[in-house]
Design an enzyme around this catalytic site. Structure first.
Site, PDB file in Angstrom:
ATOM      1  N   GLU A  82       0.835  -1.201   0.000  1.00 26.14           N
ATOM      2  CA  GLU A  82       0.000   0.000   0.000  1.00 26.14           C
ATOM      3  C   GLU A  82       0.872   1.254   0.000  1.00 26.14           C
ATOM      4  OE1 GLU A  82      -3.073  -0.057  -0.535  1.00 26.14           O
ATOM      5  OE2 GLU A  82      -3.663  -2.108  -0.062  1.00 26.14           O
ATOM      6  N   ARG A  92     -17.841  -0.192   5.715  1.00 23.59           N
ATOM      7  CA  ARG A  92     -18.867  -0.867   4.906  1.00 23.59           C
ATOM      8  C   ARG A  92     -19.610  -1.894   5.763  1.00 23.59           C
ATOM      9  NH1 ARG A  92     -17.870  -5.439   2.515  1.00 23.59           N
ATOM     10  NH2 ARG A  92     -15.674  -5.238   3.028  1.00 23.59           N
ATOM     11  N   CYS A 145      -7.979  -1.592   8.265  1.00 26.15           N
ATOM     12  CA  CYS A 145      -6.608  -1.667   7.749  1.00 26.15           C
ATOM     13  C   CYS A 145      -6.069  -0.283   7.401  1.00 26.15           C
ATOM     14  CB  CYS A 145      -6.533  -2.574   6.516  1.00 26.15           C
ATOM     15  SG  CYS A 145      -6.676  -4.312   6.945  1.00 26.15           S
ATOM     16  N   HIS A 167      -1.464  -5.524   1.992  1.00 24.90           N
ATOM     17  CA  HIS A 167      -2.702  -6.317   1.954  1.00 24.90           C
ATOM     18  C   HIS A 167      -2.410  -7.652   1.279  1.00 24.90           C
ATOM     19  CE1 HIS A 167      -5.933  -3.166   2.830  1.00 24.90           C
ATOM     20  NE2 HIS A 167      -6.310  -4.237   3.505  1.00 24.90           N
TER      21      HIS A 167
HETATM   22  N1  PCA Z   1      -8.716  -6.544   6.511  1.00 27.03           N
HETATM   23  C1  PCA Z   1      -9.603  -5.445   6.791  1.00 27.03           C
HETATM   24  C2  PCA Z   1      -9.486  -5.217   8.278  1.00 27.03           C
HETATM   25  C3  PCA Z   1      -8.782  -6.405   8.827  1.00 27.03           C
HETATM   26  C4  PCA Z   1      -8.276  -7.135   7.648  1.00 27.03           C
HETATM   27  O1  PCA Z   1      -7.567  -8.130   7.692  1.00 27.03           O
HETATM   28  C5  PCA Z   1      -9.318  -4.213   5.946  1.00 27.03           C
HETATM   29  O2  PCA Z   1      -8.826  -4.331   4.824  1.00 27.03           O
HETATM   30  O3  PCA Z   1      -9.584  -3.093   6.403  1.00 27.03           O
END
Ligand code: PCA
Length: 215
Positions: A82, A92, A145, A167
């Site tokens: 990211e 959401r 996140c 991610h």
């Molecule tokens: N993904 C979510 C929150 C926790 C996770 O593993 C996100 O992308 O915000």
């Protein structure tokens, strides 16, 4: 030279899922770790306030050189380094505490966005070199996140450390839709290890690095 300190975090399951590959892969990286640097790991709750407090406290305590927070982005086919955290929460779905804030800032006095201070392009290159699909992402979403990513960059800047977010895709066991891309925990862990090594080596971002972007 001081032994480098790394903090690598994953998240607990959320949204009704039974597992979260980010935390499974982080544990795998720790189990396989044989590098000189000290690697600390933690599993964060998928709760807005608590995740931020927990990681902030760990950063204050450890003063890590490198913080890499990771989370699940179901639907993505590749590891996503990211690039930027935005100062916006728009949940959401409710977090694991039932809270669903909409259209509020992560930090009222903070800037609109904070760039990752990790070498995102070298991290992607390092992941690709070990055969793990990876790319840059310019949106970490507006859920836990992204807000955790924002807090990590802010907290690391207090003592001059680097911080950011990766991610990871869903694992094959957790998807119901046949068309949802997946990646195994082992491959995710291999990618995370390669990304950490790029940070430890001090690889520099360079505009000429061809890394590709994930939508
Ligand atoms: N993904 C979510 C929150 C926790 C996770 O593993 C996100 O992308 O915000």
């Amino acid at each position: 030279m001081k032994r480098p300190v790394i903090l690598l975090t994953g998240f607990e399951p959320f949204g009704g899922a039974g597992s979260n590959p980010s935390w499974e892969a982080v544990q795998q990286v720790k189990a396989d770790w044989q590098e000189e640097a000290a690697l600390h790991i933690a599993c964060l709750p998928v709760v807005f306030a608590e995740a931020a407090e927990r990681i902030d406290a760990m950063i204050t305590l450890l003063e890590p050189d490198i913080v890499v927070a990771t989370g699940l982005a179901e639907g993505r086919a590749a590891m996503a380094a990211e690039v930027i955290a935005i100062n916006r929460i728009d949940a959401r779905i409710p977090d694991n505490d039932g809270m669903q804030p909409r259209d509020v800032p992560v930090s009222a006095p903070g800037p609109d966005g904070l760039f990752s201070t990790l070498p995102v392009k070298p991290m992607v290159k390092a992941m690709l070199e070990v055969g793990v699909p990876a790319g840059l992402s310019y949106s970490a979403g507006t859920f836990v996140c992204n807000s955790t990513f924002y807090k990590v960059v802010a907290a690391q800047s207090r003592h001059g450390g680097m911080g950011g977010f990766i991610h990871v895709p869903a694992t094959p066991d957790m998807v119901e839709r046949a068309d949802c891309p997946t990646m195994s925990v082992e491959v995710i862990a291999t990618g995370l290890h390669a990304a950490l090594m790029a940070c430890l080596r001090g690889d520099r971002d360079a505009p000429s690095l061809e890394t590709g972007t994930i939508a």
